[in-house]
Scaffold this motif. Structure first.
Motif, mmCIF file in Angstrom:
data_model
loop_
_atom_site.group_PDB
_atom_site.id
_atom_site.type_symbol
_atom_site.label_atom_id
_atom_site.label_comp_id
_atom_site.label_asym_id
_atom_site.label_seq_id
_atom_site.Cartn_x
_atom_site.Cartn_y
_atom_site.Cartn_z
ATOM 1 N N UNK A 5 0.890 -1.192 -0.020
ATOM 2 C CA UNK A 5 -0.101 0.108 -0.102
ATOM 3 C C UNK A 5 0.907 1.162 -0.007
ATOM 4 N N UNK A 6 0.523 2.207 -0.876
ATOM 5 C CA UNK A 6 1.201 3.233 -0.851
ATOM 6 C C UNK A 6 0.971 4.364 0.264
ATOM 7 N N UNK A 7 0.139 4.131 0.965
ATOM 8 C CA UNK A 7 -0.406 4.960 2.106
ATOM 9 C C UNK A 7 0.015 4.481 3.129
ATOM 10 N N UNK A 8 -0.095 3.020 3.747
ATOM 11 C CA UNK A 8 0.260 2.669 4.836
ATOM 12 C C UNK A 8 1.353 1.562 5.049
ATOM 13 N N UNK A 9 1.841 1.068 3.876
ATOM 14 C CA UNK A 9 2.835 0.111 3.715
ATOM 15 C C UNK A 9 2.189 -1.531 3.989
ATOM 16 N N UNK A 10 0.917 -1.651 4.099
ATOM 17 C CA UNK A 10 0.352 -2.896 4.223
ATOM 18 C C UNK A 10 0.218 -3.754 2.968
ATOM 19 N N UNK A 11 0.202 -4.938 3.063
ATOM 20 C CA UNK A 11 0.065 -5.663 1.932
ATOM 21 C C UNK A 11 -1.439 -5.589 1.272
ATOM 22 N N UNK A 12 -1.666 -5.358 0.041
ATOM 23 C CA UNK A 12 -2.759 -5.556 -0.792
ATOM 24 C C UNK A 12 -2.862 -6.767 -1.473
ATOM 25 N N UNK A 13 -3.736 -7.486 -1.282
ATOM 26 C CA UNK A 13 -3.684 -8.895 -2.138
ATOM 27 C C UNK A 13 -4.456 -8.434 -3.495
ATOM 28 N N UNK A 14 -3.721 -8.781 -4.717
ATOM 29 C CA UNK A 14 -4.386 -8.290 -6.123
ATOM 30 C C UNK A 14 -4.803 -9.861 -6.608
ATOM 31 N N UNK A 15 -6.105 -9.893 -6.825
ATOM 32 C CA UNK A 15 -6.598 -11.294 -7.197
ATOM 33 C C UNK A 15 -6.064 -11.642 -8.570
ATOM 34 N N UNK A 16 -5.808 -12.930 -8.916
ATOM 35 C CA UNK A 16 -5.308 -13.212 -10.065
ATOM 36 C C UNK A 16 -6.166 -12.942 -11.467
ATOM 37 N N UNK A 17 -7.380 -12.623 -11.256
ATOM 38 C CA UNK A 17 -8.315 -12.429 -12.589
ATOM 39 C C UNK A 17 -8.508 -10.804 -12.385
ATOM 40 N N UNK A 18 -7.900 -9.959 -11.749
ATOM 41 C CA UNK A 18 -7.928 -8.608 -11.633
ATOM 42 C C UNK A 18 -7.621 -8.132 -13.226
ATOM 43 N N UNK A 19 -8.167 -6.970 -13.399
ATOM 44 C CA UNK A 19 -7.976 -6.331 -14.856
ATOM 45 C C UNK A 19 -7.285 -4.870 -14.500
ATOM 46 N N UNK A 20 -6.738 -4.241 -15.668
ATOM 47 C CA UNK A 20 -6.224 -2.895 -15.668
ATOM 48 C C UNK A 20 -7.543 -2.061 -15.494
ATOM 49 N N UNK A 21 -7.351 -1.261 -14.631
ATOM 50 C CA UNK A 21 -8.722 -0.194 -14.495
ATOM 51 C C UNK A 21 -9.445 -0.540 -13.143
ATOM 52 N N UNK A 22 -9.407 -1.955 -12.672
ATOM 53 C CA UNK A 22 -10.071 -2.334 -11.551
ATOM 54 C C UNK A 22 -9.520 -1.640 -9.986
ATOM 55 N N UNK A 23 -10.374 -1.268 -9.238
ATOM 56 C CA UNK A 23 -9.825 -0.702 -7.896
ATOM 57 C C UNK A 23 -9.859 -1.793 -6.776
ATOM 58 N N UNK A 24 -8.586 -1.691 -6.304
ATOM 59 C CA UNK A 24 -8.571 -2.634 -5.003
ATOM 60 C C UNK A 24 -8.436 -1.585 -3.854
ATOM 61 N N UNK A 25 -8.709 -2.120 -2.813
ATOM 62 C CA UNK A 25 -8.667 -1.416 -1.395
ATOM 63 C C UNK A 25 -7.698 -2.185 -0.451
ATOM 64 N N UNK A 26 -7.034 -1.290 0.152
ATOM 65 C CA UNK A 26 -5.912 -1.540 1.259
ATOM 66 C C UNK A 26 -7.018 -2.104 2.569
#
Length: 57
Positions: A5-26
């Protein structure tokens, strides 16, 4: 795949099926990030733009 995470340094899990433009949340700070680029080996995140939120008017 995980990304820091660019804000707090925590790990964000990115799903394998995620696509460009998708929003992920810390899961720690709640920051929203947009997937800017994605390849099999690498994901780049950028801060998500808040569209449609007009709090000041």
């Amino acid at each position: 795949m995980k990304k820091e995470c660019q804000e707090c340094g925590a790990e964000i899990n990115i799903p394998e099926d995620a696509v460009v433009g998708e929003i992920v949340t810390c899961p720690d700070c709640g920051g929203d990030f947009e997937i800017a680029t994605k390849t099999a080996e690498k994901v780049e995140l950028k801060p998500a733009e808040t569209v449609g939120e007009d709090w000041g008017q």
